[in-house]
Design a protein around this motif. Structure first.
Motif, PDB file in Angstrom:
ATOM      1  N   GLU A   5     -16.887  -2.189  61.403  1.00 16.15           N
ATOM      2  CA  GLU A   5     -16.699  -3.016  60.215  1.00 16.15           C
ATOM      3  C   GLU A   5     -15.228  -3.353  60.013  1.00 16.15           C
ATOM      4  O   GLU A   5     -14.853  -4.462  59.654  1.00 16.15           O
ATOM      5  N   ALA A   6     -14.369  -2.348  60.248  1.00 18.59           N
ATOM      6  CA  ALA A   6     -12.935  -2.562  60.040  1.00 18.59           C
ATOM      7  C   ALA A   6     -12.329  -3.474  61.087  1.00 18.59           C
ATOM      8  O   ALA A   6     -11.335  -4.143  60.843  1.00 18.59           O
ATOM      9  N   ALA A  11     -12.314  -9.071  58.534  1.00 21.76           N
ATOM     10  CA  ALA A  11     -12.159  -7.866  57.721  1.00 21.76           C
ATOM     11  C   ALA A  11     -10.953  -8.046  56.799  1.00 21.76           C
ATOM     12  O   ALA A  11      -9.849  -8.322  57.283  1.00 21.76           O
TER      13      ALA A  11
END
Length: 407
Positions: A5-6, A11
């Motif tokens: 996700e990061a 992001a």
């Protein structure tokens, strides 16, 4: 899962980190600029005229430098000139001050071309307004914190040399932090043009229909900023003193922060046209209030506190729309930002050259004249983006342009 996700494109932490680095870099720099026309008088105008004139002209070479050195290295090298400029203000000698101003002006073109390329690569195409607002919102806190810090220094009668010395130390930290910026999540390689051709890429970008439409917007952006950094701050500093000047720029900074956090998400949610119109209304209120101040000589601290947030709201709208429009049509393009800045910051240079002789009323009148065609052009480009025709003109994306975004 959290790592995925990061690291995914878009992001928000990347754009936030970029904003934080610029926050620390510009917290001392912006407030040093605000003091120039008051503390250094005619020399301050000369330094800022050189700085912004070379900022504008430097955009002719900035894309080639960014292509050769990459985004992150270009950003780091350019940030070092901000340290030198602040150092030249600690003990002012005319020749070192002028040389540092000129060097910083040229390097600023490289810095902002790199910033524009990085920010649009950090963002998702569909959420570029959010990422633009996030960056500008964090970055613009620099005006608030720096102004309050300087106001505190002046309240306790600390010397101007000490103020500039502290500013220089803070700027050193920011320059080192640019090396910690993350690489863009994805980059595409294209066949490059010969290196020398990129020197004229900034000018050739004006062959594109959409960039031509944005000419009035770029000029208004420059005239507005010249008014703020030149005659407006000089007027406040001369009439009310340095401490109240810093409090005024704090309120101005609050308007910049509020506008950045509002205009970006609003552009994604309601559309760019809504933000263009709202920004224009804020600028119109600013010009009317400044007109009242000048006509009736209302040089009262409270009047300037009323005017300042509208100045910030208008300028933040211009900043957010610049990234949103350019980043959508030419994602990751340092040349697109360099072309826009060639006009915008070139006009700031012209404004600073005229500063000692041209009254602030002339700046306000010029901004009023430019407001209507600028809004019309922005709305036209927003319409073309919405209908998928923006960037479709000849030379919209020159060959090799994407190599300018390599880091």
């Amino acid at each position: 899962m959290k790592d995925d996700e990061a690291s995914r494109p878009g992001a928000p932490w990347r754009s936030a980190f970029l904003g934080a680095v610029f926050f620390v870099l510009f917290m001392p720099f912006i407030n040093t600029l605000s003091l120039q026309t008051t503390v250094n008088a005619s020399l301050g105008y000369l330094g800022m005229a050189l700085m912004y004139s070379l900022f504008g002209l430097g955009n002719l070479l900035a894309p080639a430098i960014v292509r050769k050195c990459g985004l992150k290295l270009s950003l780091f090298a350019a940030s070092l000139t901000y340290v030198l400029y602040l150092l030249a203000n600690v003990y002012v000698l005319s020749y070192t001050y002028v040389a540092a101003s000129a060097l910083n002006g040229f390097a600023s073109a490289v810095l902002w071309a790199s910033q524009g390329g990085l920010l649009t690569l950090y963002a998702e195409h569909e959420k570029i307004g959010f990422h633009s607002g996030l960056f500008w919102g964090i970055f613009r806190f620099s005006g608030i914190t720096g102004s309050l810090l300087c106001a505190l220094f002046f309240r306790y009668d600390l010397s101007i040399q000490l103020v500039f010395g502290v500013n220089t130390a803070i700027c050193c930290v920011a320059a080192a932090a640019t090396l910690l910026l993350p690489k863009p999540p994805s980059q595409k390689e294209y066949t490059a043009e010969p290196y020398l051709k990129t020197l004229s890429a900034t000018v050739r970008f004006f062959k594109d229909y959409d960039m031509l439409l944005l000419v009035f917007f770029a000029i208004l952006h420059g005239v507005s900023r010249a008014t703020t950094y030149g005659p407006f701050t000089q007027l406040v500093g001369t009439e009310l003193g340095l401490e109240k000047l810093m409090f005024t720029t704090t309120v101005y900074g609050a308007g910049l922060v509020l506008g950045s956090f509002v205009w970006g998400p609003l552009a994604d949610f309601a559309g760019r046209s809504v933000v263009v119109i709202a920004t224009a209304l804020c600028m119109l209120v600013e010009y009317v209030l400044l007109g009242v101040v000048l006509i009736y000589k209302c040089y009262d601290f409270r009047w300037f506190l009323v005017v300042s947030p509208f100045v910030g709201l208008g300028e933040s709208g211009c900043d957010v729309m610049m990234v949103s429009i350019l980043g959508t049509i030419w994602p990751g393009s340092s040349t697109a930002f360099a072309s826009f800045n060639l006009l915008g910051y070139g006009m700031i240079g012209v404004g600073m050259v005229c500063g000692p002789w041209v009254p602030i009323s002339s700046y306000v009148s010029a901004s009023l004249v430019l407001l209507a065609p600028s809004v019309a052009a922005e709305l036209a480009v927003a319409y073309r983006i919405r209908h998928g025709t923006a960037g479709a003109g000849f030379n919209a994306k020159p060959k090799g342009e994407r190599l300018l975004i390599s880091s």
